[in-house]
Motif scaffolding. Sequence first.
Motif, short mmCIF file in Angstrom:
data_model
loop_
_atom_site.label_atom_id
_atom_site.label_comp_id
_atom_site.label_asym_id
_atom_site.label_seq_id
_atom_site.Cartn_x
_atom_site.Cartn_y
_atom_site.Cartn_z
N ALA A 54 0.83 -1.21 0.00
CA ALA A 54 0.00 0.00 0.00
C ALA A 54 0.87 1.26 0.00
O ALA A 54 0.59 2.21 -0.74
CB ALA A 54 -0.94 -0.01 1.20
N GLN A 55 1.92 1.27 0.79
CA GLN A 55 2.84 2.43 0.82
C GLN A 55 3.47 2.65 -0.56
O GLN A 55 3.56 3.79 -1.03
CB GLN A 55 3.95 2.22 1.86
CG GLN A 55 3.49 2.28 3.28
CD GLN A 55 3.19 3.69 3.75
OE1 GLN A 55 3.41 4.68 3.06
NE2 GLN A 55 2.64 3.79 4.95
N ASN A 56 3.91 1.56 -1.19
CA ASN A 56 4.53 1.68 -2.52
C ASN A 56 3.56 2.25 -3.56
O ASN A 56 3.96 3.01 -4.44
CB ASN A 56 5.07 0.33 -2.99
CG ASN A 56 6.30 -0.08 -2.23
OD1 ASN A 56 7.00 0.74 -1.66
ND2 ASN A 56 6.57 -1.37 -2.20
N ILE A 57 2.30 1.88 -3.45
CA ILE A 57 1.30 2.40 -4.38
C ILE A 57 1.18 3.92 -4.22
O ILE A 57 1.15 4.66 -5.20
CB ILE A 57 -0.06 1.71 -4.15
CG1 ILE A 57 0.03 0.25 -4.63
CG2 ILE A 57 -1.19 2.45 -4.86
CD1 ILE A 57 -1.12 -0.62 -4.19
N PHE A 58 1.17 4.38 -2.97
CA PHE A 58 1.05 5.82 -2.74
C PHE A 58 2.34 6.57 -3.06
O PHE A 58 2.29 7.72 -3.52
CB PHE A 58 0.56 6.10 -1.32
CG PHE A 58 -0.92 5.92 -1.20
CD1 PHE A 58 -1.79 6.96 -1.50
CD2 PHE A 58 -1.46 4.70 -0.84
CE1 PHE A 58 -3.16 6.79 -1.43
CE2 PHE A 58 -2.83 4.51 -0.77
CZ PHE A 58 -3.68 5.56 -1.06
N ILE A 59 3.48 5.93 -2.90
CA ILE A 59 4.74 6.55 -3.32
C ILE A 59 4.72 6.75 -4.84
O ILE A 59 5.08 7.82 -5.35
CB ILE A 59 5.95 5.70 -2.88
CG1 ILE A 59 6.11 5.79 -1.36
CG2 ILE A 59 7.23 6.15 -3.60
CD1 ILE A 59 7.10 4.80 -0.78
N SER A 60 4.27 5.72 -5.56
CA SER A 60 4.15 5.83 -7.02
C SER A 60 3.16 6.92 -7.41
O SER A 60 3.38 7.64 -8.38
CB SER A 60 3.70 4.50 -7.63
OG SER A 60 4.66 3.51 -7.41
N LEU A 61 2.08 7.01 -6.66
CA LEU A 61 1.07 8.03 -6.93
C LEU A 61 1.67 9.43 -6.79
O LEU A 61 1.39 10.32 -7.59
CB LEU A 61 -0.10 7.87 -5.95
CG LEU A 61 -1.25 8.85 -6.08
CD1 LEU A 61 -2.01 8.58 -7.38
CD2 LEU A 61 -2.17 8.73 -4.89
N TRP A 62 2.53 9.63 -5.80
CA TRP A 62 3.17 10.92 -5.60
C TRP A 62 4.16 11.21 -6.74
O TRP A 62 4.18 12.31 -7.28
CB TRP A 62 3.89 10.96 -4.26
CG TRP A 62 4.70 12.22 -4.09
CD1 TRP A 62 6.06 12.33 -4.17
CD2 TRP A 62 4.21 13.54 -3.85
NE1 TRP A 62 6.43 13.63 -3.98
CE2 TRP A 62 5.31 14.41 -3.78
CE3 TRP A 62 2.93 14.07 -3.69
CZ2 TRP A 62 5.19 15.77 -3.56
CZ3 TRP A 62 2.81 15.43 -3.46
CH2 TRP A 62 3.92 16.26 -3.40
N LYS A 63 4.94 10.20 -7.09
CA LYS A 63 5.96 10.41 -8.13
C LYS A 63 5.36 10.62 -9.51
O LYS A 63 5.86 11.42 -10.29
CB LYS A 63 6.92 9.21 -8.17
CG LYS A 63 7.82 9.13 -6.97
CD LYS A 63 8.73 7.92 -7.08
CE LYS A 63 9.66 7.84 -5.88
NZ LYS A 63 10.49 6.63 -5.92
N LYS A 64 4.31 9.87 -9.82
CA LYS A 64 3.70 9.97 -11.15
C LYS A 64 2.19 9.80 -11.03
O LYS A 64 1.66 8.71 -11.24
CB LYS A 64 4.28 8.91 -12.09
CG LYS A 64 3.85 9.12 -13.52
CD LYS A 64 4.52 8.16 -14.46
CE LYS A 64 4.01 8.49 -15.86
NZ LYS A 64 4.14 7.43 -16.77
N PRO A 65 1.49 10.89 -10.72
CA PRO A 65 0.03 10.80 -10.58
C PRO A 65 -0.64 10.47 -11.91
O PRO A 65 -0.21 10.97 -12.95
CB PRO A 65 -0.39 12.18 -10.09
CG PRO A 65 0.84 12.99 -9.96
CD PRO A 65 1.99 12.20 -10.46
N PRO A 66 -1.67 9.62 -11.88
CA PRO A 66 -2.36 9.28 -13.12
C PRO A 66 -3.31 10.40 -13.56
O PRO A 66 -3.69 11.25 -12.77
CB PRO A 66 -3.16 8.04 -12.73
CG PRO A 66 -3.47 8.27 -11.29
CD PRO A 66 -2.25 8.96 -10.73
N THR A 67 -3.68 10.36 -14.82
CA THR A 67 -4.71 11.26 -15.32
C THR A 67 -6.02 10.51 -15.27
O THR A 67 -6.14 9.42 -15.83
CB THR A 67 -4.39 11.67 -16.78
OG1 THR A 67 -3.10 12.26 -16.81
CG2 THR A 67 -5.41 12.65 -17.30
N LEU A 68 -7.00 11.06 -14.58
CA LEU A 68 -8.29 10.39 -14.44
C LEU A 68 -9.32 10.98 -15.38
O LEU A 68 -9.34 12.18 -15.61
CB LEU A 68 -8.82 10.53 -13.01
CG LEU A 68 -8.07 9.82 -11.91
CD1 LEU A 68 -8.76 10.05 -10.58
CD2 LEU A 68 -7.98 8.34 -12.17
#
Length: 188
Positions: A54-68
Motif C-alpha cells: 500500500a505504501q509503494n502504491i502511494f509513493i508511485s502516486l506521488w511520483k507519477k500521478p495518473p490522469t483520471l
Amino acid sequence: MTKITFYNDRELLRLIMEHQNHGAFEVLYQRHFDSIYRYVFKVMQDRETAEDVAQNIFISLWKKPPTLTYTSLLPYLFGAARNQISKEIRKNKWNREQLDYIENSIGICSTDEYLEEKDTRSLLENAVEKLPKKCRNVFELSRFGYLSNKQIAKKLGISVFTVENHIKKALYHLRQSLELVVILIFSW
C-alpha cells in the motif's frame, strides 16, 4: 476559500501534478490508504507485506500521478494493488496452494468478463454525463468524491435537503437509463 478536503480525487491529482501539493496528497492518502491496505491484507494475509504494498502504491502516486477521466481514484488504486500483489507473488515464488487462494481472492476474470465490466462502466459514465449539471455535480461529489450530504451542501452552498433531492433524482435517472440498456440487450 474552499477547503482542500472537499475536492474530488481528480482535482487533488491535478494539484499534485501541477504544484506538487503535499496537502492534496495527504487528503488522498487519508481518504484511500485504509481501503487499499485492507484489500491487500485480505489477499496476502500478511500485515507487513500489505503495508509495504500500500505504501509503494502511494509513493508511485506521488511520483507519477495518473490522469483520471472520472472523479474517483479507487479503481486506479485497486488496479495498482492487483499489479503489486502479482509482483509480490512472482518475487516470493509462492506455492500452488497459496497462488490458488490468491487468484480466487483477487477475482481474476476472463477477457469477456473484463470487457463486459468495461462496457458497463462506460454505460454508467455516459448515463452520469447526461444528468443535469447540478444534479451530476452533487451525485459525483457523493458517489465518487465520497463526501457526505452535509459536506456537499456546505461546499455548494445549498441545503442538505436539496443535496438529497439531487441524489434521488440522479439515482432515478440512472436506474431508468440502465434498465433501458438491459431491456435492449435482452431483446436483441
